[in-house]
Design a protein around this motif. Structure first.
Motif, PDB file in Angstrom:
ATOM      1  N   HIS A  90      -2.252  -0.982   2.315  1.00 15.63           N
ATOM      2  CA  HIS A  90      -1.924  -1.985   1.301  1.00 15.63           C
ATOM      3  C   HIS A  90      -2.933  -1.944   0.153  1.00 15.63           C
ATOM      4  CE1 HIS A  90      -0.449  -5.710  -0.418  1.00 15.63           C
ATOM      5  NE2 HIS A  90      -1.668  -6.227  -0.362  1.00 15.63           N
ATOM      6  N   SER A 128       2.269   2.287   0.975  1.00 18.62           N
ATOM      7  CA  SER A 128       2.598   0.984   1.537  1.00 18.62           C
ATOM      8  C   SER A 128       2.924   0.034   0.390  1.00 18.62           C
ATOM      9  CB  SER A 128       1.425   0.474   2.387  1.00 18.62           C
ATOM     10  OG  SER A 128       1.746  -0.740   3.025  1.00 18.62           O
ATOM     11  N   SER A 129       2.619  -1.226   0.557  1.00 14.40           N
ATOM     12  CA  SER A 129       2.899  -2.220  -0.479  1.00 14.40           C
ATOM     13  C   SER A 129       1.729  -2.344  -1.448  1.00 14.40           C
ATOM     14  CB  SER A 129       3.184  -3.576   0.168  1.00 14.40           C
ATOM     15  OG  SER A 129       2.085  -3.973   0.973  1.00 14.40           O
ATOM     16  N   LYS A 168       6.197   3.077  -1.640  1.00 17.89           N
ATOM     17  CA  LYS A 168       7.012   3.069  -0.418  1.00 17.89           C
ATOM     18  C   LYS A 168       7.319   1.647   0.063  1.00 17.89           C
ATOM     19  CE  LYS A 168       7.047   7.561  -0.005  1.00 17.89           C
ATOM     20  NZ  LYS A 168       6.165   8.244   0.943  1.00 17.89           N
ATOM     21  N   GLY A 169       6.554   0.670  -0.395  1.00 15.84           N
ATOM     22  CA  GLY A 169       6.779  -0.718   0.002  1.00 15.84           C
ATOM     23  C   GLY A 169       7.038  -1.589  -1.215  1.00 15.84           C
ATOM     24  N   GLU A 170       6.765  -2.864  -1.077  1.00  9.91           N
ATOM     25  CA  GLU A 170       6.978  -3.805  -2.177  1.00  9.91           C
ATOM     26  C   GLU A 170       5.896  -3.641  -3.236  1.00  9.91           C
ATOM     27  OE1 GLU A 170       8.506  -8.144  -1.711  1.00  9.91           O
ATOM     28  OE2 GLU A 170       6.310  -8.278  -1.843  1.00  9.91           O
ATOM     29  N   ASP A 217       4.492  -5.791  -6.196  1.00 10.94           N
ATOM     30  CA  ASP A 217       4.572  -7.176  -6.655  1.00 10.94           C
ATOM     31  C   ASP A 217       3.607  -7.422  -7.811  1.00 10.94           C
ATOM     32  OD1 ASP A 217       4.895  -9.876  -6.951  1.00 10.94           O
ATOM     33  OD2 ASP A 217       4.463 -10.397  -4.869  1.00 10.94           O
ATOM     34  N   THR A 219      10.611   3.174  -6.644  1.00 15.29           N
ATOM     35  CA  THR A 219      10.514   2.400  -5.412  1.00 15.29           C
ATOM     36  C   THR A 219      11.685   2.805  -4.521  1.00 15.29           C
ATOM     37  OG1 THR A 219      11.795   0.585  -6.367  1.00 15.29           O
ATOM     38  CG2 THR A 219       9.385   0.425  -6.515  1.00 15.29           C
ATOM     39  N   LYS A 272      13.708   0.783  -2.925  1.00 15.82           N
ATOM     40  CA  LYS A 272      14.829  -0.117  -3.200  1.00 15.82           C
ATOM     41  C   LYS A 272      14.570  -0.849  -4.514  1.00 15.82           C
ATOM     42  CE  LYS A 272      14.082  -2.295   0.562  1.00 15.82           C
ATOM     43  NZ  LYS A 272      14.130  -3.313   1.656  1.00 15.82           N
ATOM     44  N   ASP A 276      14.988  -3.902  -5.349  1.00 16.36           N
ATOM     45  CA  ASP A 276      14.371  -5.221  -5.210  1.00 16.36           C
ATOM     46  C   ASP A 276      12.951  -5.158  -4.651  1.00 16.36           C
ATOM     47  OD1 ASP A 276      15.052  -4.476  -2.672  1.00 16.36           O
ATOM     48  OD2 ASP A 276      16.231  -6.265  -2.191  1.00 16.36           O
ATOM     49  N   ASP A 277      12.425  -3.951  -4.446  1.00 20.72           N
ATOM     50  CA  ASP A 277      11.020  -3.819  -4.054  1.00 20.72           C
ATOM     51  C   ASP A 277      10.082  -4.095  -5.225  1.00 20.72           C
ATOM     52  OD1 ASP A 277      11.431  -3.290  -1.406  1.00 20.72           O
ATOM     53  OD2 ASP A 277      11.329  -1.109  -1.601  1.00 20.72           O
ATOM     54  N   VAL A 331       8.879  -6.639  -7.674  1.00 20.16           N
ATOM     55  CA  VAL A 331       8.911  -8.099  -7.762  1.00 20.16           C
ATOM     56  C   VAL A 331       8.105  -8.541  -8.979  1.00 20.16           C
ATOM     57  CG1 VAL A 331       8.416 -10.264  -6.571  1.00 20.16           C
ATOM     58  CG2 VAL A 331       9.062  -8.229  -5.248  1.00 20.16           C
TER      59      VAL A 331
END
Length: 238
Positions: A152, A173-174, A194-196, A198, A216, A218, A220-221, A223
């Protein structure tokens, strides 16, 4: 003080207590541990260095601690160092430029609450654990081009007064870049997450970041709730 290609089998400690008083070390000139191998903890907490700091090619087998340090020199080098457990430079003051080009860390990496007054270069940094930059202050550019973060990535509640370059970065990761203020241009071009990812509640005073080929897994990843994109010229307009 200079050490070249040395092996330190025991702990290296530069602070402690003497007669119930805390003892801190102040280096009046350069401090070099180039290509040195630290087999036990390397504890440089609370040191002050007036000259250049150079840990190029150093190997930290256990904890590497540089918390609450003050580096007053114009240039500081942690180029191509490796840390196998934990590298921490929290609540520190780096008055000049600092370079972490091609550094490798396996454990946690933390610069929480550190102030960088010169250019901070993290090009090609390879971090295998969680990385912590929350509450940090960058008075000049913060450059992360071609870095890789496996764990992270936390860059929340920070302030960057210079450019923030995070192009061609791999985030496995995020990433949390929330409530952070950016005054100069920001780029996330060709960065993969690979993650969110934000950036909620952050403020970009040079408009929207450059995001060509930003990826990303997806849609919606990404934010951005409450994120503000502002141009300083607009604020100064009559």
């Amino acid at each position: 003080m200079t050490f070249l290609n040395c092996i330190f089998m025991g702990k290296v400690i530069t602070n402690g207590m003497q007669s119930q008083r805390q003892v801190r070390v102040h280096f009046g000139s350069n401090l070099t541990f180039e290509a040195c191998d630290f087999r036990a903890d390397a504890d440089f907490d609370n040191i002050t260095v007036d000259g250049m700091v150079n840990f190029t090619g150093a190997i930290f087998r256990e904890r590497a601690l540089f918390n609450n340090v003050t580096f007053n020199g114009r240039h500081n080098y942690f180029t191509a160092f490796s840390s196998e457990k934990y590298f921490s430079m929290q609540e520190s003051l780096i008055d000049g430029a600092i370079d972490f080009f091609k550094a490798k860390t396996r454990g946690r990496l933390s610069f929480q609450s550190t102030e960088f007054r010169g250019i901070a270069r993290f090009h090609n940094l390879d971090c295998d654990g969680r990385s912590e930059f929350s509450l940090s202050r960058f008075r000049d550019d913060a450059l992360f081009t071609y870095a890789n973060f496996t764990g992270h990535f936390n860059f929340s509640d920070a302030i960057v007064y210079g450019r923030f370059d995070m192009n061609n970065v791999e985030l496995q990761s995020s990433a949390a870049i929330t409530s952070t203020i950016f005054y100069r241009p920001v780029t996330f071009e060709k960065t993969s997450v690979k993650g969110e990812f934000d950036v909620s509640r952050s403020v970009f005073y040079s408009g929207k970041p450059a995001m060509l080929e930003f990826r990303t897994l997806k849609p919606d990843d990404f934010v951005s709730q409450g994120t503000k994109f502002v141009l300083l010229n607009d604020l100064n307009a009559d």
